[in-house]
Design an enzyme around this catalytic site. Structure first.
Site, mmCIF file in Angstrom:
data_model
loop_
_atom_site.group_PDB
_atom_site.id
_atom_site.type_symbol
_atom_site.label_atom_id
_atom_site.label_comp_id
_atom_site.label_asym_id
_atom_site.label_seq_id
_atom_site.Cartn_x
_atom_site.Cartn_y
_atom_site.Cartn_z
ATOM 1 N N HIS A 2 67.733 -25.159 4.861
ATOM 2 C CA HIS A 2 68.597 -24.082 5.384
ATOM 3 C C HIS A 2 67.813 -23.095 6.261
ATOM 4 O O HIS A 2 67.962 -23.051 7.480
ATOM 5 C CB HIS A 2 69.235 -23.311 4.233
ATOM 6 C CG HIS A 2 70.275 -24.067 3.470
ATOM 7 N ND1 HIS A 2 71.346 -24.680 4.064
ATOM 8 C CD2 HIS A 2 70.419 -24.285 2.137
ATOM 9 C CE1 HIS A 2 72.114 -25.244 3.142
ATOM 10 N NE2 HIS A 2 71.560 -25.022 1.964
HETATM 11 C C1 BDR Z 1 71.646 -19.805 2.403
HETATM 12 O O1 BDR Z 1 71.969 -19.219 1.144
HETATM 13 C C2 BDR Z 1 70.785 -18.915 0.431
HETATM 14 O O2 BDR Z 1 70.916 -19.285 -0.902
HETATM 15 C C3 BDR Z 1 69.677 -19.659 1.127
HETATM 16 O O3 BDR Z 1 68.462 -18.957 1.028
HETATM 17 C C4 BDR Z 1 70.152 -19.759 2.549
HETATM 18 O O4 BDR Z 1 69.787 -18.620 3.287
HETATM 19 C C5 BDR Z 1 72.266 -21.189 2.465
HETATM 20 O O5 BDR Z 1 73.652 -21.121 2.363
#
Ligand code: BDR
Ligand code: CA
Length: 318
Positions: free
Chosen positions: A245
């Site tokens: 992500h």
């Molecule tokens: C995002 O949500 C958070 O849990 C992660 O760090 C990332 O930024 C993904 O949906």
């Protein structure tokens, strides 16, 4: 060689930590500061983690504490089943924490730093967008002084996915949908790296083991910190590895040629069962849509060369 001056706005968070290691190691990135925000854990935890990560991988980079709650609601419930009780996968921490908090609030740090480097600073935001919205509220002129805002967040249905914390909400958007709508509507250049591409780029366990064995302390850290997250992914149906992500947004800063984008204004729903849903009106769409047409265009990632993005990570850490 283009140099990117970054402020990293983050809620560390396992994937946030992995993205930080990449930024600390990439020769074209100059980190001007790390600003914390609530999200993957409460603000005390994410700020402690930001200081720990800075001390270990970027000891000259200041850390400023950010928002503890969204603009218009209470802080979200903790999510220890995703990032661990300490939001860094419950790893054993090594080394001293030498980086103290900058005395300024994160949004003030952002304003001061942008004004000190007009036209040069990229804001890389990978948590709820509250700090950026507060900076805009206190000093709207910074919109014209920032080079670019790159956001990990949202989902645009490219692969049939609209969310990861509800059928219509990605986690960072749900963290503060009002702030996200403000940030996407401000007159600055915004690029959005959402689930459409971050869930296509998977760091498999074999890839992570290779990084562990070839990239020294940074590689071992990435392996260690990803173990808890990988177990959560198994529960989510990803049997081998973790979604890239937040790292994907950092990769976009230095290698946007690895992504394809679609242009058009983006709105974020703030109410109702689909709150936090991100909706773009593509520029090519001819119908009038006043709620979008008055807003600036954003670049939304709709495709990615995942192999090349992963390769960039491994090469940078080595
Ligand atoms: C995002 O949500 C958070 O849990 C992660 O760090 C990332 O930024 C993904 O949906
Ligand atoms: Ca994050």
């Amino acid at each position: 060689m283009t140099l990117h001056k970054l402020i990293y706005d983050t809620d560390p968070g396992i994937d946030d930590a992995i993205a930080l290691v990449f930024q600390a190691r990439h020769p074209q990135i100059e980190l001007l500061g790390i600003t914390s925000v609530f999200g993957n854990a409460d603000i005390d935890t994410t700020t402690t983690n930001a200081r720990y990560l800075a001390s270990r991988f970027a000891p000259d980079v200041p850390v400023a504490r950010g928002a503890s709650a969204p603009l218009e609601s209470a802080p979200p419930a903790p999510i220890p089943h995703i990032h661990g009780d300490d939001a860094l996968g419950n790893i054993e921490r090594t080394g001293d924490v030498t980086v103290q908090e900058d005395g300024r609030a994160a949004h003030r740090f952002i304003i001061d730093t942008v004004r000190a480097h007009p036209g040069e600073v990229t804001l890389l935001a990978v948590g709820p967008l509250t700090n950026l919205a507060l900076a805009l509220r206190d000093d709207p002129e910074i919109a014209s002084l920032v080079r670019e805002v790159v956001v990990m967040g949202g989902a645009f249905g490219i692969n049939g996915v609209l969310g990861n914390v509800s059928p219509a909400a990605e986690a960072n958007m749900r963290g503060d949908p009002h702030a996200a709508d403000i940030v996407f509507s401000a007159p600055w250049k915004v690029s959005i790296v959402g689930l459409d591409v971050t869930q296509v780029t998977i760091m498999t366990n074999a890839f992570l083991a290779d990084v562990r064995d070839s990239a020294g302390d940074a590689g071992r850290f990435v392996w260690d910190v990803s173990r808890f997250y990988a177990r959560f992914h198994v529960e989510e149906g990803v049997t081998d590895g973790i979604y890239a992500h937040d790292y994907s947004a950092a990769a976009y800063v230095v290698a946007r040629e690895l992504f394809t984008t679609r242009q058009g204004p983006v709105r974020v729903l703030t109410e109702g069962i689909a709150a936090a849903l991100t909706i773009q009106k593509p520029l090519a769409m001819p119908v009038p849509a006043p709620e979008w047409d008055t807003r600036p265009s954003c670049d939304v990632c709709i495709g990615v060369n995942a192999d090349a993005v992963l390769d960039l990570f491994a090469k940078t850490l080595r």
